[in-house]
Design a protein around this motif. Sequence first.
Motif, PDB file in Angstrom:
ATOM      1  N   TYR A  47       0.894  -1.315   0.043  1.00 42.19           N
ATOM      2  CA  TYR A  47      -0.040  -0.083  -0.113  1.00 42.19           C
ATOM      3  C   TYR A  47       0.856   1.348   0.015  1.00 42.19           C
ATOM      4  O   TYR A  47       0.164   2.406  -0.214  1.00 42.19           O
ATOM      5  CB  TYR A  47      -1.028   0.083   1.333  1.00 42.19           C
ATOM      6  N   ASP A  48       2.128   1.282   0.297  1.00 44.78           N
ATOM      7  CA  ASP A  48       3.249   2.406   0.305  1.00 44.78           C
ATOM      8  C   ASP A  48       4.383   1.793   0.126  1.00 44.78           C
ATOM      9  O   ASP A  48       5.240   1.575   1.042  1.00 44.78           O
ATOM     10  CB  ASP A  48       3.017   3.208   1.488  1.00 44.78           C
ATOM     11  N   THR A  49       4.852   1.662  -1.111  1.00 46.30           N
ATOM     12  CA  THR A  49       6.155   1.004  -1.464  1.00 46.30           C
ATOM     13  C   THR A  49       7.122   1.738  -1.175  1.00 46.30           C
ATOM     14  O   THR A  49       8.319   1.501  -1.072  1.00 46.30           O
ATOM     15  CB  THR A  49       6.211   0.564  -2.797  1.00 46.30           C
ATOM     16  N   SER A  50       7.149   3.183  -0.583  1.00 44.99           N
ATOM     17  CA  SER A  50       8.231   4.055  -0.123  1.00 44.99           C
ATOM     18  C   SER A  50       8.738   3.782   1.184  1.00 44.99           C
ATOM     19  O   SER A  50       9.693   4.158   1.831  1.00 44.99           O
ATOM     20  CB  SER A  50       7.932   5.516  -0.452  1.00 44.99           C
ATOM     21  N   GLN A  51       7.940   2.945   1.972  1.00 46.23           N
ATOM     22  CA  GLN A  51       8.205   2.714   3.436  1.00 46.23           C
ATOM     23  C   GLN A  51       9.289   1.469   3.471  1.00 46.23           C
ATOM     24  O   GLN A  51       9.349   0.839   2.474  1.00 46.23           O
ATOM     25  CB  GLN A  51       7.003   2.270   4.207  1.00 46.23           C
ATOM     26  N   GLY A  52      10.119   1.216   4.551  1.00 48.74           N
ATOM     27  CA  GLY A  52      10.932   0.556   4.758  1.00 48.74           C
ATOM     28  C   GLY A  52      12.397   0.610   4.442  1.00 48.74           C
ATOM     29  O   GLY A  52      12.829   1.964   3.982  1.00 48.74           O
ATOM     30  N   ILE A  53      13.349  -0.180   5.190  1.00 50.47           N
ATOM     31  CA  ILE A  53      14.780   0.183   4.876  1.00 50.47           C
ATOM     32  C   ILE A  53      15.110  -0.665   3.552  1.00 50.47           C
ATOM     33  O   ILE A  53      14.866  -1.744   3.125  1.00 50.47           O
ATOM     34  CB  ILE A  53      15.351  -0.661   6.101  1.00 50.47           C
ATOM     35  N   THR A  54      15.798  -0.026   2.892  1.00 47.85           N
ATOM     36  CA  THR A  54      16.423  -0.328   1.794  1.00 47.85           C
ATOM     37  C   THR A  54      17.491  -1.399   1.964  1.00 47.85           C
ATOM     38  O   THR A  54      18.197  -1.512   2.680  1.00 47.85           O
ATOM     39  CB  THR A  54      17.062   0.829   0.828  1.00 47.85           C
ATOM     40  N   TYR A  55      17.625  -2.252   0.765  1.00 51.41           N
ATOM     41  CA  TYR A  55      18.663  -3.352   0.957  1.00 51.41           C
ATOM     42  C   TYR A  55      19.132  -3.613  -0.417  1.00 51.41           C
ATOM     43  O   TYR A  55      18.685  -3.299  -1.430  1.00 51.41           O
ATOM     44  CB  TYR A  55      17.856  -4.714   1.404  1.00 51.41           C
ATOM     45  N   ASP A  56      20.251  -4.416  -0.515  1.00 49.79           N
ATOM     46  CA  ASP A  56      21.000  -4.970  -1.647  1.00 49.79           C
ATOM     47  C   ASP A  56      21.570  -6.030  -1.360  1.00 49.79           C
ATOM     48  O   ASP A  56      21.427  -6.722  -0.045  1.00 49.79           O
ATOM     49  CB  ASP A  56      21.901  -3.759  -2.147  1.00 49.79           C
ATOM     50  N   ASP A  57      22.476  -6.636  -1.963  1.00 58.65           N
ATOM     51  CA  ASP A  57      22.964  -7.950  -1.823  1.00 58.65           C
ATOM     52  C   ASP A  57      24.020  -7.749  -0.659  1.00 58.65           C
ATOM     53  O   ASP A  57      24.210  -8.796  -0.207  1.00 58.65           O
ATOM     54  CB  ASP A  57      23.938  -8.232  -3.283  1.00 58.65           C
ATOM     55  N   GLY A  58      24.620  -6.639  -0.396  1.00 57.90           N
ATOM     56  CA  GLY A  58      25.557  -6.414   0.537  1.00 57.90           C
ATOM     57  C   GLY A  58      24.888  -6.435   2.005  1.00 57.90           C
ATOM     58  O   GLY A  58      25.373  -6.957   3.040  1.00 57.90           O
ATOM     59  N   VAL A  59      23.739  -6.437   2.137  1.00 53.23           N
ATOM     60  CA  VAL A  59      22.766  -6.594   3.345  1.00 53.23           C
ATOM     61  C   VAL A  59      22.735  -8.423   3.700  1.00 53.23           C
ATOM     62  O   VAL A  59      23.156  -8.733   4.881  1.00 53.23           O
ATOM     63  CB  VAL A  59      21.382  -6.221   3.500  1.00 53.23           C
TER      64      VAL A  59
END
Length: 117
Positions: A47-59
Amino acid sequence: MKSLLLDRTTWDLSLDADGNLAVCTEGYSILQDVASAVRTWSGECWYDTSQGITYDDGVFNGSTPVALLKSQAEAAALAVPGVASAQCVLIGPRSDRSLGGAIAVTFTSGETASVQF
């Protein structure tokens, strides 16, 4: 402000003594919302894809700096209504590649509390 109460072990909805959905009130509801915000990956909330902590392969492989994860957790906590400041302490990474911690929160009312995630 009221929120649905989540079970601390399963992080699922819980029932009150009458079998109704349990609710929590301001104070605890803000802490619960902070813990939920920190547990949310970017794009995970449909419902709000701007929320949350970003992640990438490094996480996932452990190469993301812990300081970056800490600042993202604090930013997620500050996005919760009723939070004036937040300070994160991370625990990990552990041998099972998990990461946890706690966030000390100061509410806009001036009260302080902390929540683990």
